[in-house]
Design a protein around this motif. Structure first.
Motif, PDB file in Angstrom:
ATOM      1  N   VAL A  36       0.755  -1.337  -0.013  1.00 32.53           N
ATOM      2  CA  VAL A  36      -0.030   0.168   0.118  1.00 32.53           C
ATOM      3  C   VAL A  36       1.058   1.322   0.098  1.00 32.53           C
ATOM      4  CG1 VAL A  36      -2.139  -0.852   1.124  1.00 32.53           C
ATOM      5  CG2 VAL A  36      -0.285  -0.110   2.688  1.00 32.53           C
ATOM      6  N   ALA A  45      -9.236  -9.189  10.548  1.00 29.61           N
ATOM      7  CA  ALA A  45      -8.269  -8.466  10.441  1.00 29.61           C
ATOM      8  C   ALA A  45      -7.622  -8.835   8.626  1.00 29.61           C
ATOM      9  CB  ALA A  45      -7.060  -8.596  11.186  1.00 29.61           C
ATOM     10  N   LEU A  46      -7.606 -10.117   8.483  1.00 28.28           N
ATOM     11  CA  LEU A  46      -7.151 -10.571   7.376  1.00 28.28           C
ATOM     12  C   LEU A  46      -7.816 -10.215   6.060  1.00 28.28           C
ATOM     13  CD1 LEU A  46      -5.830 -14.217   8.165  1.00 28.28           C
ATOM     14  CD2 LEU A  46      -4.441 -12.275   7.400  1.00 28.28           C
ATOM     15  N   GLN A  57     -11.357 -12.057  15.153  1.00 29.21           N
ATOM     16  CA  GLN A  57     -10.828 -11.102  14.693  1.00 29.21           C
ATOM     17  C   GLN A  57      -9.679 -11.156  13.527  1.00 29.21           C
ATOM     18  OE1 GLN A  57     -11.352  -7.666  16.053  1.00 29.21           O
ATOM     19  NE2 GLN A  57     -13.031  -8.515  17.344  1.00 29.21           N
ATOM     20  N   ILE A  58      -9.038 -12.263  13.800  1.00 28.94           N
ATOM     21  CA  ILE A  58      -7.885 -12.814  12.999  1.00 28.94           C
ATOM     22  C   ILE A  58      -8.600 -12.663  11.571  1.00 28.94           C
ATOM     23  CG2 ILE A  58      -6.308 -14.401  12.134  1.00 28.94           C
ATOM     24  CD1 ILE A  58      -5.960 -14.882  15.289  1.00 28.94           C
ATOM     25  N   PHE A  64      -3.875  -0.437  11.477  1.00 32.82           N
ATOM     26  CA  PHE A  64      -4.737  -0.893  12.454  1.00 32.82           C
ATOM     27  C   PHE A  64      -5.240  -2.119  12.201  1.00 32.82           C
ATOM     28  CE2 PHE A  64      -8.814   0.521  14.630  1.00 32.82           C
ATOM     29  CZ  PHE A  64      -8.130   1.486  15.627  1.00 32.82           C
ATOM     30  N   GLY A  65      -5.146  -2.678  10.723  1.00 28.16           N
ATOM     31  CA  GLY A  65      -5.590  -4.141  10.788  1.00 28.16           C
ATOM     32  C   GLY A  65      -4.183  -4.938  11.055  1.00 28.16           C
ATOM     33  N   ASN A  98      -4.629 -10.348  18.153  1.00 31.71           N
ATOM     34  CA  ASN A  98      -5.656 -11.478  18.178  1.00 31.71           C
ATOM     35  C   ASN A  98      -4.816 -12.758  17.829  1.00 31.71           C
ATOM     36  OD1 ASN A  98      -8.410 -10.634  18.631  1.00 31.71           O
ATOM     37  ND2 ASN A  98      -7.755  -9.132  17.187  1.00 31.71           N
ATOM     38  N   ILE A 127      -8.248  -3.721   1.748  1.00 33.43           N
ATOM     39  CA  ILE A 127      -7.261  -2.515   1.700  1.00 33.43           C
ATOM     40  C   ILE A 127      -6.289  -2.421   0.637  1.00 33.43           C
ATOM     41  CG2 ILE A 127      -5.511  -0.929   2.749  1.00 33.43           C
ATOM     42  CD1 ILE A 127      -7.711  -0.324   4.437  1.00 33.43           C
ATOM     43  N   ILE A 187     -15.315  -0.587  11.413  1.00 33.88           N
ATOM     44  CA  ILE A 187     -14.467   0.045  10.399  1.00 33.88           C
ATOM     45  C   ILE A 187     -14.099  -0.861   9.159  1.00 33.88           C
ATOM     46  CG2 ILE A 187     -12.119   0.856   9.771  1.00 33.88           C
ATOM     47  CD1 ILE A 187     -11.871   2.400  12.273  1.00 33.88           C
ATOM     48  N   TYR A 228      -9.833 -18.687  20.653  1.00 37.04           N
ATOM     49  CA  TYR A 228      -9.979 -17.305  21.086  1.00 37.04           C
ATOM     50  C   TYR A 228      -9.146 -16.298  20.141  1.00 37.04           C
ATOM     51  CZ  TYR A 228     -12.378 -19.215  25.101  1.00 37.04           C
ATOM     52  OH  TYR A 228     -13.157 -20.151  25.676  1.00 37.04           O
ATOM     53  N   GLY A 229      -9.701 -15.487  19.599  1.00 42.20           N
ATOM     54  CA  GLY A 229      -9.370 -14.364  18.831  1.00 42.20           C
ATOM     55  C   GLY A 229      -9.390 -14.634  17.252  1.00 42.20           C
ATOM     56  N   THR A 247     -14.339  -0.637  17.402  1.00 41.84           N
ATOM     57  CA  THR A 247     -14.084   0.391  16.452  1.00 41.84           C
ATOM     58  C   THR A 247     -13.634  -0.180  15.222  1.00 41.84           C
ATOM     59  OG1 THR A 247     -13.605   1.604  18.480  1.00 41.84           O
ATOM     60  CG2 THR A 247     -12.499   2.369  16.066  1.00 41.84           C
ATOM     61  N   PHE A 248     -12.792  -1.429  15.216  1.00 44.03           N
ATOM     62  CA  PHE A 248     -12.085  -2.051  14.358  1.00 44.03           C
ATOM     63  C   PHE A 248     -13.402  -2.570  13.556  1.00 44.03           C
ATOM     64  CE2 PHE A 248      -9.893  -5.799  12.464  1.00 44.03           C
ATOM     65  CZ  PHE A 248      -9.163  -5.132  11.673  1.00 44.03           C
ATOM     66  N   PHE A 265      -9.924  -7.644   5.948  1.00 42.90           N
ATOM     67  CA  PHE A 265      -9.705  -6.076   5.920  1.00 42.90           C
ATOM     68  C   PHE A 265      -8.474  -5.624   5.276  1.00 42.90           C
ATOM     69  CE2 PHE A 265      -7.979  -2.397   8.091  1.00 42.90           C
ATOM     70  CZ  PHE A 265      -9.173  -1.416   7.862  1.00 42.90           C
ATOM     71  N   ILE A 266      -7.345  -6.227   5.729  1.00 43.17           N
ATOM     72  CA  ILE A 266      -5.979  -6.119   4.927  1.00 43.17           C
ATOM     73  C   ILE A 266      -6.231  -6.452   3.328  1.00 43.17           C
ATOM     74  CG2 ILE A 266      -3.347  -6.463   4.988  1.00 43.17           C
ATOM     75  CD1 ILE A 266      -3.837  -6.929   7.766  1.00 43.17           C
ATOM     76  N   ILE A 299      -3.435 -13.588  21.358  1.00 41.47           N
ATOM     77  CA  ILE A 299      -4.382 -14.004  22.013  1.00 41.47           C
ATOM     78  C   ILE A 299      -4.467 -15.555  21.885  1.00 41.47           C
ATOM     79  CG2 ILE A 299      -6.965 -14.199  22.774  1.00 41.47           C
ATOM     80  CD1 ILE A 299      -6.804 -11.175  22.344  1.00 41.47           C
ATOM     81  N   LEU A 300      -4.407 -15.786  20.832  1.00 34.10           N
ATOM     82  CA  LEU A 300      -4.649 -17.262  20.186  1.00 34.10           C
ATOM     83  C   LEU A 300      -3.189 -18.153  20.604  1.00 34.10           C
ATOM     84  CD1 LEU A 300      -6.796 -18.975  18.594  1.00 34.10           C
ATOM     85  CD2 LEU A 300      -5.296 -18.524  16.589  1.00 34.10           C
ATOM     86  N   MET A 332      -4.588  -5.318  14.772  1.00 36.00           N
ATOM     87  CA  MET A 332      -5.738  -6.354  15.209  1.00 36.00           C
ATOM     88  C   MET A 332      -5.294  -7.701  14.811  1.00 36.00           C
ATOM     89  SD  MET A 332      -8.298  -5.469  16.483  1.00 36.00           S
ATOM     90  CE  MET A 332      -8.747  -3.810  17.183  1.00 36.00           C
ATOM     91  N   LEU A 333      -4.374  -7.959  13.736  1.00 37.21           N
ATOM     92  CA  LEU A 333      -4.115  -9.300  13.397  1.00 37.21           C
ATOM     93  C   LEU A 333      -3.182  -9.770  14.266  1.00 37.21           C
ATOM     94  CD1 LEU A 333      -4.273 -11.280  11.119  1.00 37.21           C
ATOM     95  CD2 LEU A 333      -2.237 -10.363  10.068  1.00 37.21           C
ATOM     96  N   VAL A 377      -5.326   5.540   4.451  1.00 39.79           N
ATOM     97  CA  VAL A 377      -5.227   3.999   4.059  1.00 39.79           C
ATOM     98  C   VAL A 377      -4.137   3.377   4.615  1.00 39.79           C
ATOM     99  CG1 VAL A 377      -4.996   2.536   2.160  1.00 39.79           C
ATOM    100  CG2 VAL A 377      -6.572   4.612   1.604  1.00 39.79           C
ATOM    101  N   PHE A 430     -11.099  -0.744  21.209  1.00 42.12           N
ATOM    102  CA  PHE A 430     -10.901  -0.879  19.705  1.00 42.12           C
ATOM    103  C   PHE A 430     -11.554  -1.998  19.232  1.00 42.12           C
ATOM    104  CE2 PHE A 430      -7.660   1.794  21.913  1.00 42.12           C
ATOM    105  CZ  PHE A 430      -7.746   2.766  21.269  1.00 42.12           C
ATOM    106  N   ALA A 431     -11.807  -3.090  19.926  1.00 38.77           N
ATOM    107  CA  ALA A 431     -12.443  -4.140  19.056  1.00 38.77           C
ATOM    108  C   ALA A 431     -13.362  -3.762  18.232  1.00 38.77           C
ATOM    109  CB  ALA A 431     -12.909  -5.124  19.901  1.00 38.77           C
TER     110      ALA A 431
END
Lengths: 237, 298, 358
Positions: free
Chosen positions: B89, C313-314, C309-310, B102-103, B110, C320, C259, C305-306, C255-256, C316-317, B113-114, B106-107, B96, C252-253
């Motif tokens: 990008v 996120a994927l 969201q994973i 941000f993405g 989480n 984008i 978005i 868990y997670g 929010t994300f 989303f990316i 967490i996993l 999050m990735l 953007v 943020f969870a």
């Protein structure tokens, strides 16, 4: 193979608008060729295409027989094609010395770089006294000198100069043109873009005239100077 | 405690916390300077670094080796981030870029967490750092000393790199004028990778200091420090390395000052004031204290 | 001629749409399991959040990361308004007297928190929305952080970081989808009004818009406030649906998540927002079930868990990088071309209209 720069039927689009519509030209080793034309004719775009900042949609750019259009700007610099852009684009926050060293960023021959530093400082004595000064503190003319000096530090096989006289006082313009002429006499190959057509033509071997993205005329200095149309349009008869 | 000692104590606290902010902010500033990318995922580097340290120490590796491993892991992750997420990008609109990071955050969070479970783990503080030192009435922990020492060493080292090496000067040049950087022949990909590697390694160090100070490691631990570091870069001028360092220390001072000045009922709101400060700085000096005013770069 | 046709078709499709929605809701209420009903409520709330965020982020180019703050305001604010004095005395003993005795119906509570959020949006937006690009995003993020800190510290009103509870389960399918209809209708009206067109002009080219005499700040503020209004309403609906939440619920969870839906649907497309929200909410629901661990063909997967969201996120990316304009770009799904294909006189009328226009 001689180091000849050749553009063949180059088309460039900017956001869907055609900026170059089939430009063909060549610069042979040792020549000083000038590219004339009005604002927006595509002169800068031509240089930006050669140095890899923009990609042609169609056509070919070759240097010493090698195709350039797939290369990145730094690879094109490595081939010895160095572009001194319009608006100077010196690094204002960096010192004069740092600017000059960046010109030689790809070179590994420390001794040669030191020699070339002495050489460009001899060409532009103004800079020699200001090595530790930040680029932004220089006057417009000094910045232009720094931009040319920085380009020379790469030891170019061909130098692309974009509007080196733009916005400078007449005295400074004289200095700049004198240096360009001297460089040419010492054997540097130069492609010069200028709005100041009369002065550019006076020191050039050959020239091309661009009009809305096309080459409309070309020839030796004598031929172009004799061309009545060009006289009217660009030399301000 | 005399008044002078109180001042020294507060100043030490400010410099200790400021050192962490500064180390974190440098990476943000380097990357923003060149790419105009606000890298939210910068905070996750310190989280990953901290986990690497925990696992390495648990595996019986000596702390100092584990420390180096952890910093190396942060640097590697930074480089991977750039290659996989940010390079595709590059050059797009700043918003953007921000969203992409941000993405990535999050990735990573989480995934952590996993992989590591969401529960909080203790930080394996080595004996050498767990001490507390007294000079008069001034108290200093081993971690504070480590923060000061590492910030001193790293900042001096970084200063040498960005002023004395071709790579460092190229980095500053690229941050200033991308077109010119291309035209003098700077290999931009290499410079960007170096910026990510250096910035991420510094974040790795800052992360370990942060984790040592709080004593806790958990998947979301990177968010608060990266937000603070971000405030620091904004105060100093987004994209200016020197500004980031200055901003980091100013933020440290501001926090300690707020803590001292706010009435007891309001100290919980301290970070809120920090962010009000952020918004004020953005409004009054959008280019920060050291940042240069510039037009929108195309 | 053509305008009359279009107006009539528009009115008819609007009525038909509403009737269909009512039918679907009836079906859900009487024919679906509680689980499906809950998912439907969740989707409706997400639709309101995404469409209203689109109003601000999609149409004006001002990218807010702070909307979750308005959602929190709606949730806590409406709860304080609807809870009975007895419940408040039990859960929030330190509430000031004037608030401890307030006891409003759901509708006035929704409207009041919406207005309050809009007022906050105006006050916060007035300075912030002068900034551009990433600076706005950062400043609005700062706003969210401040809201979070206030929630944690204003214990008398929010129970701090502890779970807030004691709400009556007022939210149901009808409330939610009523709000969905109002949100979409309002958004659609704004987008197709002069101020909406001004907003879009601001997004495309702020300099040119300023040149054309569009008051950029006013257009931005206006959309930010309306957007905050509906976001707060969604927060209130969510609070009276989930019934127990805490400060970290508005972080943020969420929010994300919103978005992601916005970007996938396309900035500036209301129908895109709706479509993406429905699709992604269902995906997220499936993934959340998988997170708890599922038994497939006798093999029990461990809890992951997670995971949801994973995947988000994927997705989303990927969007984008490969399709930044989202599913719909800034276009709207339209019945028009479909109708025109099926009903030739309409097509001819359209063609005739076009020729006239030329």
């Amino acid at each position: 193979m001689t180091a000849e720069l050749v553009l063949e039927d180059v088309h460039v689009d900017y956001g869907g608008v055609a900026a170059l519509k089939g430009v063909s030209l060549s610069v042979r080793e040792g020549e000083l060729v000038c590219l004339l034309g009005a604002n927006g004719a595509g002169k800068s775009t031509t240089l930006r295409t050669i140095s890899g900042l923009v990609r042609p949609r169609r056509g070919e750019v070759r240097f010493a027989g090698e195709r350039l259009q797939a290369l990145s700007p730094y690879q094109i610099v490595a081939r010895g094609i160095v572009h001194c852009p319009e608006g100077r684009h010196i690094f204002g926050g960096l010192t004069v010395q740092e600017n000059l060293m960046l010109g030689a960023v790809q070179r590994r021959d420390a001794a040669g770089v030191r020699r070339d530093l002495d050489w460009v400082l001899a060409l532009f004595p103004d800079l020699a006294q200001r090595l530790k000064q930040r680029g932004a503190t220089l006057s417009g003319g000094q910045q232009q000198m720094l931009a040319i000096a920085r380009a020379l530090m790469a030891r170019p096989r061909i130098l692309l100069l974009d509007e080196p006289s733009l916005g400078l006082a007449p005295v400074v313009v004289q200095t700049i043109f004198r240096v360009i002429r001297d460089l040419h006499r010492q054997g540097t190959t130069i492609l010069l873009v200028e709005q100041n057509a009369r002065q550019a033509l006076a020191i050039a071997d050959r020239g091309y005239v661009l009009e809305s993205g096309r080459i409309v005329s070309s020839g030796t200095r004598a031929e172009l100077e004799a061309d009545v149309q060009i006289e009217k349009a660009y030399l301000g008869a | 405690m005399t008044l002078a000692e109180l001042w020294v104590q507060q100043l030490l606290n400010a410099v200790s916390i400021g050192s962490m902010y500064a180390l974190l902010a440098i990476g943000l500033a380097m990357v923003f300077g060149i790419l105009r990318l606000i890298n939210f995922a910068h905070g996750d580097l310190l989280m990953v670094g901290a986990y690497v340290l925990i696992y390495a120490v648990a595996a019986g590796i000596p702390f100092w080796v584990a420390f180096l491993l952890s910093v190396a892991a942060a640097a590697l992750l930074g480089v991977l981030m750039e290659r996989l997420a940010y390079r595709p990008v590059r050059g797009q609109h700043e918003v953007v870029l921000l969203l992409t990071s941000f993405g990535v955050t999050m990735l990573l969070e989480n995934s952590a967490i996993l992989a590591f479970s969401p529960r909080t783990r203790p930080f394996p503080l080595p004996e050498a750092l767990s001490g507390v030192y007294h000079v008069g009435h001034v108290v200093m922990s081993g971690i504070d000393l480590a923060a000061l020492a590492s910030a001193l060493v790293l900042l001096v080292g970084l200063n040498l790199v960005v002023t004395r090496t071709k790579l460092g000067v190229s980095m500053r040049a690229a941050a200033e004028d991308l077109t010119a950087a291309h035209l003098v022949g700077i290999h931009l990909d290499r410079v960007v990778l170096a910026a990510f590697a250096i910035g991420s390694a510094l974040a790795g160090v800052a992360g370990l200091l942060w984790a040592a100070k709080s004593g806790r490691v958990e998947p979301l631990m990177g968010f608060t420090p990266v937000l603070k570091a971000f405030v620091a870069t904004v105060i100093g001028g987004l994209g200016s390395i020197g500004g980031a360092v200055l901003g980091g220390y100013l933020l440290g001072l501001a926090e300690v000052a707020l803590q001292a000045v706010l009435p007891p009922g309001l100290t919980g709101y301290r970070d809120g004031f920090v962010f009000i400060l952020l918004i004020l700085v953005l409004l009054v000096r959008p280019h920060g204290l050291l940042g240069k005013a510039e037009g929108d770069r195309v | 001629m053509i305008e009359r046709w279009q107006a009539r078709v528009r009115a008819m499709s609007l009525l038909a749409g509403l009737a269909l929605l009512a039918l679907a809701l009836l079906g859900l209420q009487y024919g679906a399991s509680t689980y499906v009903q809950r998912v439907a409520v969740d989707i409706g709330i997400m639709i309101i959040l995404t469409v209203s965020l689109n109003l601000s982020n999609g149409y004006t180019g001002v990218f807010s990361l702070g909307h979750t703050g308005f959602m929190a305001l709606g949730a806590y604010g409406s709860a304080l308004l609807t809870m009975t004095p007895q419940v408040k005395a039990l859960n929030l003993p330190d509430l000031p007297a004037w608030l401890a005795h307030v006891h409003l119906g759901f509708l006035p509570a929704l409207v009041l928190v919406g207005l309050a959020a809009a007022a906050v949006a105006l006050a916060v937006g007035y300075p912030i929305l002068r900034l551009t690009g990433p600076y706005v995003a950062v400043a609005t993020l700062g706003f969210l952080v401040i809201v979070h800190i206030v929630i944690i510290n204003a214990q008398a009103y929010t129970r701090g970081a502890r779970t807030f509870l004691g709400l009556a389960p007022l939210t149901n399918l009808w409330w939610v989808y009523g709000a969905v209809v109002v949100t979409i209708y309002t958004a659609w009206r704004i987008v197709n009004s002069p101020i909406g067109r001004a907003m879009l002009a601001v997004r495309e080219d702020p300099v040119a818009a300023r040149g054309a005499g569009v008051d950029i700040l006013r257009a931005r503020l206006w959309s930010f406030a309306v957007s905050a209004f509906f976001t707060a309403v969604a927060g209130a609906l969510w609070a009276h649906f989930i019934l127990a939440f805490s400060a970290s619920s508005f972080w943020f969870a969420v929010t994300f998540e919103v978005i992601v839906m916005l970007i996938v649907g396309g900035l500036g497309s209301i129908s895109g927002s709706v479509a993406a929200t429905v699709a992604l909410s269902i995906l997220s629901e499936v993934l959340r079930n998988a997170e708890r661990g599922v038994t497939l063909f006798g093999y029990h997967t461990p809890a992951l868990y997670g995971l949801s969201q994973i995947v988000f996120a994927l997705v989303f990316i990927a969007f984008i990088v490969y399709r930044p304009q989202g599913l719909f770009g800034d276009r709207e799904f339209s019945l028009w071309p479909i109708l025109a294909r099926w009903y030739p006189p309409l097509r001819e009328a359209v063609m005739a209209g076009r020729q006239l226009a030329e």
